[in-house]
Write an enzyme that holds these catalytic residues in place. Structure first.
Site, mmCIF file in Angstrom:
data_model
loop_
_atom_site.group_PDB
_atom_site.id
_atom_site.type_symbol
_atom_site.label_atom_id
_atom_site.label_comp_id
_atom_site.label_asym_id
_atom_site.label_seq_id
_atom_site.Cartn_x
_atom_site.Cartn_y
_atom_site.Cartn_z
ATOM 1 C CG ASP A 82 -1.923 1.066 1.273
ATOM 2 O OD1 ASP A 82 -2.305 1.542 0.189
ATOM 3 O OD2 ASP A 82 -2.375 1.435 2.373
ATOM 4 C CG HIS A 213 -6.023 4.482 -1.631
ATOM 5 N ND1 HIS A 213 -4.834 4.085 -1.065
ATOM 6 C CD2 HIS A 213 -6.054 3.915 -2.861
ATOM 7 C CE1 HIS A 213 -4.173 3.315 -1.920
ATOM 8 N NE2 HIS A 213 -4.892 3.202 -3.018
ATOM 9 C CG ASP A 258 -4.927 1.171 8.091
ATOM 10 O OD1 ASP A 258 -4.973 0.343 9.031
ATOM 11 O OD2 ASP A 258 -3.944 1.894 7.887
#
Length: 311
Positions: A82, A213, A258
């Protein structure tokens, strides 16, 4: 089953109107929680590692943990870098067994981004790995990514065809209103994704996998859990899950998560210590943290990604 690339996953996701979850990993418990949820729900999976996580846990440890997860679950798992910020980092990950890397040249000029991305693509493709590029810049802070609101910029649809054709990338991360980190929007500020940009990109790149993202939803119960057990997090609003589901039904084939993992783990551990202040065995507080991650990932797979029963 060996590690796989995301190519077949993305083709099925695009055709079926769902997305693959790309979950950031740092240690064993996070990997176990994610993969146990995916195994139970029969979902393909991308485990991704930031440069910060790679430094923290070391490449070899993360590789062995992910390989153990593949052996334990039998899942098709893609291992992805990433936000790679250099050719050297991407090269090291490809050489070390990663099946996918992201090269983030979004801070560069258009031509410099193309040059760097094409170089990574050429190296990765020769070795059987795939590459994600990025156009547009997301605001927010996460590991090495630190972009102010003033420096953030939406993806320009008129640039995507040239970028993809000249670089040969396999997927493209675009900026349509998501942001990195937990502090995405202030109370009273309405989150809004630019679906008009996504639609225009999809028209210009038919069948091509798009990536989001900064797509954690900042689940309120975990923020509340942290604050009720000694934390001091300001109220924050993430991307509503229904917006992410809409994006997944369109051209978005990969959604990165995340912050929600971090909040689930931290909130659960804080609560455990508040309830059990004299305990000191890591197994005692990491076990409920792992269970919280598993529950959160199962929720994402079922209600946001739509990737359950897609293997």
């Amino acid at each position: 089953m060996p590690l796989v690339t995301s190519t077949e996953m993305f083709k099925k996701a695009y055709d079926g109107g769902w997305a693959v979850g790309a979950f950031n990993v740092n240690n064993m418990e996070i990997i176990q929680g994610i993969t146990e949820a995916a195994q139970e729900l029969n979902s393909p999976l991308i485990l991704q590692v930031s440069s910060g996580a790679r430094k923290y846990a070391k490449h070899v440890y993360l590789m062995k943990l992910v390989e153990a997860a593949v052996e334990d679950t039998g899942l098709p798992i893609c291992l992805h870098l990433d936000h790679g910020d250099s050719f050297e980092l991407c090269k090291s990950c490809v050489d070390g067994g990663f099946t996918s890397v992201m090269i983030d040249g979004s801070h560069l000029s258009f031509e410099e981004n193309i040059e760097l991305t094409r170089r990574v693509v050429e190296y990765a493709h020769e070795r059987g790995a795939v590459v994600e590029g990025e156009l547009g810049r997301l605001a927010g802070i996460e590991d090495k990514v630190n972009v102010s609101a003033e420096d953030a910029s939406y993806t320009r649809p008129e640039e995507v065809e040239e970028f993809v054709s000249r670089t040969g990338v396999d997927s493209l991360a675009i900026a349509i209103g998501t942001s990195h980190g937990a502090y995405k929007f202030k109370p009273g500020q309405k989150p809004q994704l630019r679906f008009d940009i996504l639609e225009e990109v999809a028209k210009r790149l038919p069948g091509f996998p798009i990536v989001l993202h900064g797509a954690s939803s900042v689940i309120p119960e975990f923020v509340k859990m942290i604050n009720e057990n000694g934390g001091d997090m300001p109220d924050a609003i993430g991307i509503p899950e229904e917006m992410l589901r809409k994006a997944a039904s369109m051209a978005v084939c990969k959604i990165n998560i995340d912050s929600d993992l971090r909040l689930a783990m931290t909130g659960t551990i804080r609560k455990y210590f508040n309830d059990n202040p004299s305990h000191f065995d890591p197994r005692q507080y990491l076990k409920p943290a792992r269970a919280a991650i598993k529950e959160m990932v199962a929720r994402k797979i079922s209600t946001v990604l739509g990737s359950n029963d897609k293997i």
